[in-house]
Enzyme design. Structure first.
Site, PDB file in Angstrom:
ATOM      1  N   HIS A  17       8.051   0.719 -11.323  1.00 49.07           N
ATOM      2  CA  HIS A  17       8.582   1.358 -10.108  1.00 49.07           C
ATOM      3  C   HIS A  17       9.813   2.200 -10.445  1.00 49.07           C
ATOM      4  O   HIS A  17       9.980   3.316  -9.952  1.00 49.07           O
ATOM      5  CB  HIS A  17       9.015   0.300  -9.080  1.00 49.07           C
ATOM      6  N   LYS A  41      -0.728  -8.575   1.713  1.00 45.95           N
ATOM      7  CA  LYS A  41       0.005  -9.288   0.652  1.00 45.95           C
ATOM      8  C   LYS A  41       0.935 -10.336   1.251  1.00 45.95           C
ATOM      9  O   LYS A  41       1.582 -10.073   2.275  1.00 45.95           O
ATOM     10  CB  LYS A  41       0.852  -8.298  -0.160  1.00 45.95           C
ATOM     11  N   ARG A  90      -1.491   4.251 -11.437  1.00 42.45           N
ATOM     12  CA  ARG A  90      -1.708   3.671 -12.759  1.00 42.45           C
ATOM     13  C   ARG A  90      -3.139   3.978 -13.190  1.00 42.45           C
ATOM     14  O   ARG A  90      -3.445   5.083 -13.581  1.00 42.45           O
ATOM     15  CB  ARG A  90      -1.437   2.155 -12.724  1.00 42.45           C
ATOM     16  N   SER A 128       3.765  -5.943  -9.901  1.00 40.82           N
ATOM     17  CA  SER A 128       4.622  -7.017  -9.372  1.00 40.82           C
ATOM     18  C   SER A 128       3.879  -8.346  -9.382  1.00 40.82           C
ATOM     19  O   SER A 128       4.478  -9.395  -9.643  1.00 40.82           O
ATOM     20  CB  SER A 128       5.056  -6.696  -7.938  1.00 40.82           C
TER      21      SER A 128
HETATM   22  O1  PNS Z   1       3.116  -1.617  -3.048  1.00 41.36           O
HETATM   23  P1  PNS Z   1       1.959  -1.629  -2.090  1.00 41.36           P
HETATM   24  O2  PNS Z   1       1.775  -3.004  -1.475  1.00 41.36           O
HETATM   25  O3  PNS Z   1       0.683  -1.106  -2.693  1.00 41.36           O
HETATM   26  O4  PNS Z   1       2.347  -0.607  -0.902  1.00 41.36           O
HETATM   27  C1  PNS Z   1       1.514  -0.479   0.219  1.00 41.36           C
HETATM   28  C2  PNS Z   1       2.347   0.031   1.404  1.00 41.36           C
HETATM   29  C3  PNS Z   1       3.472  -0.949   1.738  1.00 41.36           C
HETATM   30  C4  PNS Z   1       2.920   1.383   1.084  1.00 41.36           C
HETATM   31  C5  PNS Z   1       1.367   0.152   2.613  1.00 41.36           C
HETATM   32  O5  PNS Z   1       0.808  -1.104   2.912  1.00 41.36           O
HETATM   33  C6  PNS Z   1       2.055   0.731   3.850  1.00 41.36           C
HETATM   34  O6  PNS Z   1       2.181   1.934   3.977  1.00 41.36           O
HETATM   35  N1  PNS Z   1       2.521  -0.169   4.755  1.00 41.36           N
HETATM   36  C7  PNS Z   1       3.164   0.224   5.996  1.00 41.36           C
HETATM   37  C8  PNS Z   1       2.184   0.043   7.160  1.00 41.36           C
HETATM   38  C9  PNS Z   1       1.240   1.222   7.227  1.00 41.36           C
HETATM   39  O7  PNS Z   1       1.630   2.340   7.464  1.00 41.36           O
HETATM   40  N2  PNS Z   1      -0.072   0.933   6.995  1.00 41.36           N
HETATM   41  C10 PNS Z   1      -1.104   1.935   7.024  1.00 41.36           C
HETATM   42  C11 PNS Z   1      -1.349   2.519   5.628  1.00 41.36           C
HETATM   43  S1  PNS Z   1      -2.617   3.749   5.671  1.00 41.36           S
END
Ligand code: PNS
Length: 166
Positions: A17, A41, A90, A128
């Site tokens: 990150h 998650k 990645r 992570s």
């Molecule tokens: O590190 P991650 O868990 O892959 O990140 C995913 C994240 C947190 C960016 C995604 O779940 C997100 O955008 N969450 C906020 C809620 C949201 O907008 N969800 C719709 C995504 S299309």
């Protein structure tokens, strides 16, 4: 002023990150690293802990700020009036989900543009979740998480599995 948002779970923030943060901070005038909610998650660290750890490891980057929100990314972007999303890519395994999120965000708010930075090959393997697994089983995670948060991350992961030193 060009501002971008780098969203994620960051549970915890890793060298992978941090590499994306450093590179994106050179491209944009301002970068907001946003700890957002991923319903799929179960996180080990609280959003505040994750945000605070990002703040600690980016202390030398004056144009980077850490934030957290329980909103949708598109609503957070609207609130901050920042419509460029940066994500790290990645392997091929990341692609499908990232592509889906980018298209969905675009559908929800046409102003959003998602830009992908390819991972540094050194961190291709790093996530992570693998850090949490190694740390919770008593392994050394110093190659994976930055020094300023190493002690806290190690302690919490060990506490979670009852491996903390008495
Ligand atoms: O590190 P991650 O868990 O892959 O990140 C995913 C994240 C947190 C960016 C995604 O779940 C997100 O955008 N969450 C906020 C809620 C949201 O907008 N969800 C719709 C995504 S299309």
């Amino acid at each position: 002023m060009a501002t971008a948002i780098y969203p994620g779970s960051f549970d915890p923030v890793t060298f992978g990150h941090l590499d994306i943060i450093r590179r994106a901070s050179k491209i944009f005038d301002r970068l907001i690293v946003a700890v957002l909610f991923n319903p799929s998650k179960r996180c080990t660290f609280t959003p505040q802990e994750r945000m605070e750890m990002i703040g600690r490891v980016t202390g030398d980057l004056p144009n980077v700020e850490a934030a957290t929100s329980e909103k949708l990314l598109v609503d957070f972007a609207e609130e901050r009036q920042s419509f460029v999303i940066v994500k790290g890519l990645r392997a091929v395994s990341d692609f499908e989900h990232e592509f889906q999120m980018a298209l969905t965000n675009k559908k929800m708010n046409g102003r959003i543009e998602t830009l992908f930075l390819t991972t540094n090959y050194r961190y291709l393997y790093l996530s992570s979740s693998i850090v949490r697994e190694i740390g919770s089983l008593g392994g050394d995670i110093s190659d994976f998480v930055p020094a300023p948060i190493l002690e806290d991350v190690t302690r919490k992961l060990r506490e979670n599995t009852g491996r903390a030193e008495k």
